[in-house]
Design a protein around this motif. Structure first.
Motif, PDB file in Angstrom:
ATOM      1  N   LEU A  25      29.257  -0.151 -51.232  1.00 61.41           N
ATOM      2  CA  LEU A  25      28.379   0.618 -52.114  1.00 61.41           C
ATOM      3  C   LEU A  25      26.924   0.207 -51.909  1.00 61.41           C
ATOM      4  N   ILE A  26      26.634  -1.064 -52.098  1.00 60.79           N
ATOM      5  CA  ILE A  26      25.303  -1.615 -51.811  1.00 60.79           C
ATOM      6  C   ILE A  26      25.383  -2.223 -50.418  1.00 60.79           C
ATOM      7  N   THR A  27      24.520  -1.780 -49.517  1.00 61.19           N
ATOM      8  CA  THR A  27      24.741  -2.014 -48.091  1.00 61.19           C
ATOM      9  C   THR A  27      24.009  -3.242 -47.547  1.00 61.19           C
ATOM     10  N   VAL A  28      24.098  -4.355 -48.290  1.00 60.80           N
ATOM     11  CA  VAL A  28      23.420  -5.572 -47.843  1.00 60.80           C
ATOM     12  C   VAL A  28      24.134  -6.236 -46.667  1.00 60.80           C
ATOM     13  N   ARG A  29      25.396  -5.871 -46.415  1.00 60.82           N
ATOM     14  CA  ARG A  29      26.077  -6.437 -45.237  1.00 60.82           C
ATOM     15  C   ARG A  29      25.652  -5.744 -43.940  1.00 60.82           C
ATOM     16  N   ASN A  30      24.877  -4.669 -44.042  1.00 55.20           N
ATOM     17  CA  ASN A  30      24.449  -3.920 -42.846  1.00 55.20           C
ATOM     18  C   ASN A  30      23.250  -4.598 -42.180  1.00 55.20           C
ATOM     19  N   ILE A  31      23.454  -5.816 -41.687  1.00 54.18           N
ATOM     20  CA  ILE A  31      22.346  -6.568 -41.099  1.00 54.18           C
ATOM     21  C   ILE A  31      22.054  -6.062 -39.683  1.00 54.18           C
ATOM     22  N   SER A  32      20.800  -6.190 -39.282  1.00 48.77           N
ATOM     23  CA  SER A  32      20.343  -5.667 -37.994  1.00 48.77           C
ATOM     24  C   SER A  32      20.640  -6.627 -36.844  1.00 48.77           C
ATOM     25  N   SER A  33      20.812  -6.054 -35.668  1.00 49.59           N
ATOM     26  CA  SER A  33      20.890  -6.776 -34.394  1.00 49.59           C
ATOM     27  C   SER A  33      21.862  -7.955 -34.403  1.00 49.59           C
ATOM     28  N   PRO A  34      23.137  -7.726 -34.691  1.00 49.65           N
ATOM     29  CA  PRO A  34      24.093  -8.838 -34.659  1.00 49.65           C
ATOM     30  C   PRO A  34      24.243  -9.400 -33.249  1.00 49.65           C
ATOM     31  N   VAL A  35      24.348 -10.734 -33.161  1.00 51.23           N
ATOM     32  CA  VAL A  35      24.478 -11.385 -31.857  1.00 51.23           C
ATOM     33  C   VAL A  35      25.702 -12.307 -31.773  1.00 51.23           C
ATOM     34  N   LYS A  36      26.328 -12.605 -32.925  1.00 49.54           N
ATOM     35  CA  LYS A  36      27.469 -13.528 -32.885  1.00 49.54           C
ATOM     36  C   LYS A  36      28.468 -13.198 -33.980  1.00 49.54           C
ATOM     37  N   ILE A  37      29.757 -13.274 -33.636  1.00 52.81           N
ATOM     38  CA  ILE A  37      30.857 -13.172 -34.590  1.00 52.81           C
ATOM     39  C   ILE A  37      31.664 -14.458 -34.498  1.00 52.81           C
ATOM     40  N   THR A  38      31.839 -15.137 -35.631  1.00 48.58           N
ATOM     41  CA  THR A  38      32.628 -16.363 -35.670  1.00 48.58           C
ATOM     42  C   THR A  38      33.881 -16.122 -36.499  1.00 48.58           C
ATOM     43  N   VAL A  39      35.042 -16.399 -35.919  1.00 48.14           N
ATOM     44  CA  VAL A  39      36.335 -16.226 -36.594  1.00 48.14           C
ATOM     45  C   VAL A  39      36.744 -17.567 -37.203  1.00 48.14           C
ATOM     46  N   LYS A  40      37.076 -17.549 -38.516  1.00 45.70           N
ATOM     47  CA  LYS A  40      37.451 -18.786 -39.205  1.00 45.70           C
ATOM     48  C   LYS A  40      38.618 -18.523 -40.140  1.00 45.70           C
ATOM     49  N   SER A  41      39.399 -19.564 -40.420  1.00 51.93           N
ATOM     50  CA  SER A  41      40.401 -19.504 -41.479  1.00 51.93           C
ATOM     51  C   SER A  41      39.804 -20.121 -42.738  1.00 51.93           C
ATOM     52  N   PHE A  42      40.236 -19.627 -43.902  1.00 50.95           N
ATOM     53  CA  PHE A  42      39.642 -20.099 -45.147  1.00 50.95           C
ATOM     54  C   PHE A  42      39.892 -21.606 -45.292  1.00 50.95           C
ATOM     55  N   PRO A  43      38.831 -22.375 -45.593  1.00 49.30           N
ATOM     56  CA  PRO A  43      38.943 -23.844 -45.576  1.00 49.30           C
ATOM     57  C   PRO A  43      39.575 -24.422 -46.839  1.00 49.30           C
ATOM     58  N   VAL A  44      40.833 -24.103 -47.059  1.00 46.38           N
ATOM     59  CA  VAL A  44      41.582 -24.729 -48.151  1.00 46.38           C
ATOM     60  C   VAL A  44      42.939 -25.133 -47.599  1.00 46.38           C
ATOM     61  N   SER A  45      43.392 -26.321 -47.967  1.00 51.17           N
ATOM     62  CA  SER A  45      44.668 -26.812 -47.468  1.00 51.17           C
ATOM     63  C   SER A  45      45.708 -26.759 -48.582  1.00 51.17           C
ATOM     64  N   MET A  46      46.809 -26.038 -48.324  1.00 59.00           N
ATOM     65  CA  MET A  46      47.909 -25.929 -49.278  1.00 59.00           C
ATOM     66  C   MET A  46      49.218 -25.976 -48.508  1.00 59.00           C
TER      67      MET A  46
END
Length: 315
Positions: A150-171
């Motif tokens: 709805l509010i498009t603040v994730r639409n950042i310009s000129s992306p150069v990197k994507i980092t894949v991560k798992s959520f940092p919680v241990s269960m």
């Protein structure tokens, strides 16, 4: 002239920057856009003002490369695989060369009822009103476009990197746990307890969503509806809805048995498609209670965590 409302104005090219993928994958490296198909999304963009209101910035059709296609052949190498090998606790950090970040869950990309809704735009065209003929200001740089926001603040310009991560919680994962009943849900922000859910407030209204409940592994579970309040109505008092949280917040919903999934703050609190998340109250004697989650936005049932025991918010 055609009957297509979204293809009636000139299309402009947006220069792409080199993009790399890294993080919890076996094959990090540069993205070859020449091997990828182009996808199209239509969006109405708006940005927040200092007074809390929203400022409309234009309606556009964007063409470009979906994050689903960009990541599709990357081999996942999860850091927490010995503990939890499911992909549903993964999330992505997208960055540009100015240090801006936008966060997406794996569910944002691979689980929606409508796929290819997050793209890196390489072309743009205005969607011009037929009477007023308003010409919205065009972007001049490539950008991330999250079409369900709805509010498009994730639409950042000129992306150069994507980092894949798992959520940092241990269960510890306890498959087949029985009995499995959690009477309340702990709320944690960056590891610290911020509150607890043990009942549904009387003033919060229930919603009823008809559903075809279909799992990625076991197929059809049921065709019965889900009833409960919107998760965002319950969590709003714990997590402030602001531009920073929308842009970079990531949550983890965990069951008593250690089953868990990541949900981006934006897909929970900032949707434009009304495909919301429900908090479903179970029967007292249910092995899935006291609460479970239902994601109406998802094709698969995998993120319907039962016997909810913890909700984590991280940044």
């Amino acid at each position: 002239m055609t009957n297509n409302f979204y293809d009636k104005a000139e299309t402009y090219t947006l220069p792409l920057k080199e993009l790399v993928v890294e993080g919890e994958i076996a094959d990090p490296g540069r993205v070859d856009f020449s091997d990828l198909p182009k996808r199209s999304v239509i969006v109405k963009e708006a940005l927040p003002e200092a007074d809390g209101s929203n400022r409309f910035t234009g309606a556009f059709r964007y063409d470009g490369y979906s994050l689903l296609d960009i990541l599709d052949k990357r081999v996942i190498k999860k850091a927490n695989a010995p503990e939890y090998n499911s992909v549903i606790d993964l999330f992505l950090i997208v960055e540009n060369d100015e240090g801006e970040k936008a966060v997406f869950s794996w569910g944002d990309i691979y689980y929606p009822n409508n796929l290819h809704r997050v793209i890196i735009a390489s072309d743009v065209s205005r969607i011009v009103p037929s009477k007023t003929k308003e010409l919205w200001e065009l972007p001049v740089k490539s950008k991330i476009v999250a079409a369900s926001d709805l509010i498009t603040v994730r639409n950042i310009s000129s992306p150069v990197k994507i980092t894949v991560k798992s959520f940092p919680v241990s269960m510890k994962m306890n498959r087949g746990m029985s009995p499995m009943y959690s009477p309340a849900v702990k709320i944690l922000v960056n590891g610290r307890k911020a509150g607890e859910i043990d009942l549904i407030p009387e003033h919060v209204m229930n919603e009823r969503f008809e559903a075809i409940f279909y799992g990625r592994g076991r197929g059809i579970h049921s065709t019965t509806p889900f009833t409960g309040p919107l998760v965002k109505e319950i969590l709003g008092k714990f997590f402030p809805v602001n531009p920073i949280n929308i842009q970079t917040g990531i949550l983890c919903f965990a069951g008593l048995d250690g089953y868990r999934c990541a949900v981006s703050f934006s897909e929970l609190f900032n949707r434009n498609d009304q495909q919301e998340f429900l908090l479903v109250k179970m029967k007292k004697d249910s092995v899935g209670g006291e609460f479970r989650m239902f994601a109406a936005c998802d094709f698969f049932s995998d993120r319907a965590v039962k016997s909810l025991s913890e909700i984590h918010l991280g940044f």
